[in-house]
Design an enzyme around this catalytic site. Structure first.
Site, PDB file in Angstrom:
ATOM      1  CB  SER A 127       9.581 -11.059  30.712  1.00  0.00           C
ATOM      2  OG  SER A 127       9.948  -9.729  30.443  1.00  0.00           O
ATOM      3  CE1 TYR A 151       7.268 -12.053  25.485  1.00  0.00           C
ATOM      4  CE2 TYR A 151       7.761 -10.027  26.685  1.00  0.00           C
ATOM      5  CZ  TYR A 151       8.084 -11.332  26.344  1.00  0.00           C
ATOM      6  OH  TYR A 151       9.204 -11.922  26.877  1.00  0.00           O
ATOM      7  CE  LYS A 155       7.507 -14.788  27.982  1.00  0.00           C
ATOM      8  NZ  LYS A 155       7.989 -16.132  27.690  1.00  0.00           N
TER       9      LYS A 155
END
Ligand code: NAD
Ligand code: UFG
Length: 346
Positions: A127, A151, A155
Site C-alpha cells: 500500500s 496496518y 505491510k
C-alpha cells in the site's frame, strides 16, 4: 501463460474478485482462497458468471498451514497472489496484535507452505500507506518509508520479510505492488466494493449518500495546502489495478527477479473534485459538510508511475468519470451489496 494456475488469497474481496476476472480473461486458471471475514461467497459466484469459467473455492484461513498444504497438494499452483489481509487503519490502532497476526503471521504461514510445496512466485498487495506523509509528490518507489499505524507497519514488515527471503534464495520471484486509492467497480455492475457497516473510504461513502442511504459526506479538512483545501489522492480504477496484477505476473514469469512498483494513475484529485464528479455521473446532489481533519490523514498523495510503465508495460487507462460511473452502477444495481442477492451463499 499456457493455462498457468494462480492461487488468489482474499479472492472474494474487493480487489481480489476483480483480479480473478482479469486473470481468467487473460487465460490463467484461478484457485480461490478466502475465510470470508470481510467478504461474501457471492462475489466469487459472480466472478464465475462473468467469466464463464469455474473457480475452485477453498474456504480457509491463510494462517491454517494444514489447509494450505492440502490445497497445494490438490492443485499444481504456479504462483500466488496474496490479497488476504485486514485493511482498516483505525481498527489496526485498536487491535494491533490482531493485525500483526492476520497480516504478518498469515503471510509467514503462506510463504512457509509455498516453500514446502516448491512454489516460488509470489505477488503481494502492499500500500502507498508505507510512504506515510511524503516529502514530495509524485512519490517514487525509492522514497523513504515511514509508517504511522499498525496496518501500515504490517505491510512494511511483510515487504521487509520478502526482501530477506529473496536475498536468501534466488529461486524466489517476488513482486510487491503498492496500491494508491482503488475505487470503482466492474463495468457490468456485478462485482464491486461491499463495505460492512459505515464505510471508512471516501467513494463508498459518497455513493451511499448519493443513494440516499446516508445523509451527508463529512469532508475531513479544508485547510490542507491543496487548491481547494481538501485532501488530494491518486484514485485508481479497480479494473486498471486488477490488470496491473496481470502485467506483474507476466513480468514475473517472463523475466524472474523481484520488484516493488507503485500502482496509481499519477494524478491527484481532491475530495471536492471527487464529490462533484460523482454528482455529475449520478445526477444526484450530494450534501457535504466541511469538518476537522481526520487524525492521521495526510494532505497530498499521488504516485510516480514511471517504473510501472517501464517494468510492467502497464499504465492506468480509466479516468475519474469511469471510476465514479462504474461505482454508481454497482451501487444502484446492488443497493444492499452482495447480501441483497438471491444467490447469496456466504
Ligand atoms: P477486502 O477486505 O475486500 O479483501 C480482503 C479479503 O481477504 C477479504 O475477502 C477477506 O475475507 C480475506 N481475508 C482477510 N484475512 C484473511 C485470512 N486470514 N485468511 C483468508 N482470507 C482472509 O480488501 P481489498 O480492498 O480487496 O484489499 C486487498 C488487499 O489489498 C489487502 O491486503 C489490503 O491491505 C490491500 N490494499 C487495499 C487498499 C484499498 O484501499 N482497498 C489499498 C492498499 C492495499
Ligand atoms: N475523506 C473524507 N470523508 C470521508 C472519507 C474520506 O473527507 O468520509 C477524505 C480523506 O480525508 C482523504 C480522502 O477522502 O483526504 C481519501 O480517504 P480514504 O479514506 O478513501 O483513503 P485514504 O487515502 O485515507 O486511505 C486509503 C486506504 C488505506 C491505504 C491508503 C493508501 O484506506 O488503507 O489509502 O493506499 F493505506
Amino acid at each position: 501463460m499456457d493455462g498457468k494456475i494462480i492461487l488468489v488469497t482474499g479472492a472474494a474481496g474487493y480487489i481480489g474478485s476483480h483480479t480473478c476476472v482479469e486473470l481468467l480473461d487473460a487465460g490463467y486458471r484461478v484457485v480461490a482462497l478466502d475465510n470470508l471475514c470481510n467478504s461474501s461467497r457471492e462475489a466469487l459466484l459472480r466472478v464465475e458468471a462473468l467469466s464463464g469459467r469455474a473457480v475452485p473455492f477453498h474456504f480457509a484461513d491463510v494462517r491454517d498451514a494444514a489447509a494450505l498444504d492440502i490445497l497445494f497438494a490438490q492443485h499444481a499452483i504456479d504462483a500466488v497472489i496474496h490479497f488476504a489481509g485486514l485493511k482498516a487503519v483505525g481498527e489496526s490502532v485498536d487491535a494491533p496484535l490482531h493485525y500483526f497476526d492476520n497480516n504478518v503471521a498469515g503471510s509467514l504461514c503462506l510463504l512457509n507452505c509455498m516453500r514446502r510445496a516448491g512454489i516460488h512466485h509470489f505477488l503481494f498487495s502492499s500500500s502507498a500507506t508505507v510512504y506515510g506523509d511524503p516529502e514530495t509528490v509524485p512519490i517514487p518507489e525509492q522514497a523513504c518509508t515511514r509508517v504511522t499505524n499498525p496496518y501500515g507497519r504490517s505491510k512494511l514488515m511483510i515487504e521487509e520479510m520478502l526482501a530477506d527471503l529473496m536475498r536468501s534464495d534466488a529461486q524466489w520471484v517476488i513482486g510487491v505492488l503498492r496500491y494508491f486509492n482503488p475505487v470503482g467497480a466492474h463495468a457490468s455492475g456485478m462485482i464491486g466494493e461491499d463495505p460492512r457497516g459505515i464505510p471508512n473510504n471516501l467513494l463508498p461513502f459518497i455513493s451511499q449518500v448519493a443513494a440516499g442511504q446516508r445523509e451527508c459526506v463529512a469532508v475531513y479538512g479544508a485547510d490542507y495546502p491543496t487548491p481547494d483545501g481538501t485532501g488530494v489522492r491518486d484514485y485508481i480504477h479497480v479494473v486498471d489495478l486488477a490488470r496491473g496484477h496481470v502485467a506483474a505476473l507476466r513480468r514475473m514469469f517472463a523475466s524472474g527477479g523481484g520488484f516493488t512498483v507503485n500502482l496509481g494513475t499519477g494524478r491527484g484529485y481532491s475530495v471536492l473534485q471527487m464529490l462533484r464528479a460523482f454528482e455529475a455521473v449520478s445526477g444526484r446532489s450530494i450534501p457535504f459538510e466541511l469538518v476537522a481533519r481526520r487524525p492521521g490523514d495526510i494532505g497530498i498523495c499521488y504516485a510516480d508511475t514511471r517504473l510501472a510503465k517501464e517494468l510492467l508495460d502497464w499504465q492506468a487507462g480509466k479516468d475519474i468519470h469511469a471510476m465514479c460511473a462504474d461505482h454508481w452502477r454497482w451501487q444502484s444495481m446492488n443497493p444492499r451489496g452482495y447480501s441483497g442477492s438471491v444467490l447469496q451463499g456466504g
